[in-house]
Design an enzyme around this catalytic site. Structure first.
Site, short mmCIF file in Angstrom:
data_model
loop_
_atom_site.label_atom_id
_atom_site.label_comp_id
_atom_site.label_asym_id
_atom_site.label_seq_id
_atom_site.Cartn_x
_atom_site.Cartn_y
_atom_site.Cartn_z
CG ASN A 7 -1.77 1.32 1.34
OD1 ASN A 7 -1.98 1.95 0.29
ND2 ASN A 7 -2.48 1.27 2.55
CD1 TRP A 8 3.85 1.22 -2.76
CD2 TRP A 8 3.65 2.02 -4.76
NE1 TRP A 8 4.69 0.55 -3.48
CE2 TRP A 8 4.47 1.06 -4.94
CE3 TRP A 8 3.22 2.82 -6.00
CZ2 TRP A 8 5.08 0.70 -6.21
CZ3 TRP A 8 4.04 2.52 -6.96
CH2 TRP A 8 4.68 1.55 -7.15
CE LYS A 9 -0.43 3.32 4.61
NZ LYS A 9 -0.34 3.72 5.97
CG HIS A 94 -6.28 2.58 5.04
ND1 HIS A 94 -5.75 3.68 6.08
CD2 HIS A 94 -5.50 1.80 4.81
CE1 HIS A 94 -4.36 3.05 6.47
NE2 HIS A 94 -4.25 1.83 5.80
CD GLU A 152 -6.02 0.05 8.63
OE1 GLU A 152 -5.25 0.67 7.72
OE2 GLU A 152 -6.98 0.41 9.05
CB SER A 196 4.22 -1.42 12.37
OG SER A 196 3.94 -0.27 12.69
P1 PGA Z 1 2.26 0.69 7.70
O1 PGA Z 1 0.74 0.76 7.00
O2 PGA Z 1 2.77 -1.00 6.89
O3 PGA Z 1 3.13 1.58 7.22
O4 PGA Z 1 1.95 0.54 9.03
C1 PGA Z 1 -0.11 -0.37 6.91
C2 PGA Z 1 -1.52 0.22 6.32
O5 PGA Z 1 -1.96 1.32 6.63
O6 PGA Z 1 -1.67 -0.12 5.32
#
Ligand code: PGA
Length: 236
Positions: A7-9, A94, A152, A196
């Site tokens: 997930n590159w956001k 999300h 999550e 994480s």
């Molecule tokens: P993270 O994000 O691996 O940076 O904690 C996970 C997510 O929010 O998809």
């Protein structure tokens, strides 16, 4: 089969995305037991789809979000109906969308229904169980098993510090507790964990039979770290 979603956001422009793909793409071998999917910013989906096809890379794509309605006068939204040739999965609700953009469980519910209508697999993000009734309201049992739930916990999401992000993943015991509660509501759905996940802890999560996949945010931005995550996951 285990599934890893990068997930590159809101990161990477066209050339940064192509650079990442050039490093990671050739190293991903086709494996029946491991699927890799990239969730870039929506404007990159067409370009990455073309590149993946041209180069024969073994990735599929995930949309980070979709609109709640069919095609129509909804400025800024991307209709599910326009995506099936590009993506397999869609992230729904999300916690960043909820916390920062005020997205509601009702919207998540509409978006899931859009996914189901257009044969996209929704990955429904859950911070806890309180919200699940509203999110899956009026969704039929036979549709529930086509959906993925991702546990999550917002506090476990990495802060974007340094090359792979910094954060405390949720202890596996708590993740398994939550999964068993989700399974009581939807026994046949796949379940992912996100928060994480890095190369040094990926095995802890993916080796559990109850965990079908992981969503990796910050650590997926760094191609070398992401390759390590895949390498470690491949040892399971
Ligand atoms: P993270 O994000 O691996 O940076 O904690 C996970 C997510 O929010 O998809």
């Amino acid at each position: 089969m285990k599934i890893i979603i990068a997930n590159w956001k809101s990161n990477k422009n066209e050339s940064q995305a192509l650079d990442w793909l050039e490093v990671v793409g050739p190293k991903i071998k086709k494996k029946p037991d491991l699927e890799i999917s990239v969730a870039p910013q929506l404007f990159l989906l067409g370009l990455l789809n073309q590149e993946i096809r041209n180069k024969g890379y073994h990735f599929c794509l995930t949309a980070q979000d979709i609109g709640p309605f069919d095609q129509g006068p909804y400025t800024g939204e991307v209709a599910a109906e326009t995506l099936p040739s590009l993506v397999k999965y869609v992230l729904i609700g999300h916690s960043e969308r909820k916390k920062i953009f005020g997205e509601t469980n009702h919207l998540a519910n509409l978006k899931i229904k859009q996914c189901l209508e257009y044969q996209l697999t929704p990955i429904v993000c859950l911070a806890g169980l309180e919200e699940i009734d509203e999110i899956i309201k009026s969704i039929k049992k036979e549709d529930l098993k086509k959906m993925v739930f991702m546990y999550e916990p917002p506090a476990a999401i990495s802060k974007p510090i340094g090359p792979i992000g910094v954060g405390e993943a949720e202890p596996i015991i708590k993740v398994l507790e939550m999964i068993s509660k989700i399974k009581k509501i939807s026994p046949k759905s796949k379940i992912f964990y996100g928060g994480s996940v890095k190369s040094n802890n990926v095995k802890i999560y993916l080796q559990e039979s109850e965990i079908d996949g992981i969503v990796v945010g910050s650590a997926s931005l760094n191609p070398q770290e992401f390759l390590k995550i895949i390498a470690n996951a491949s040892q399971i």
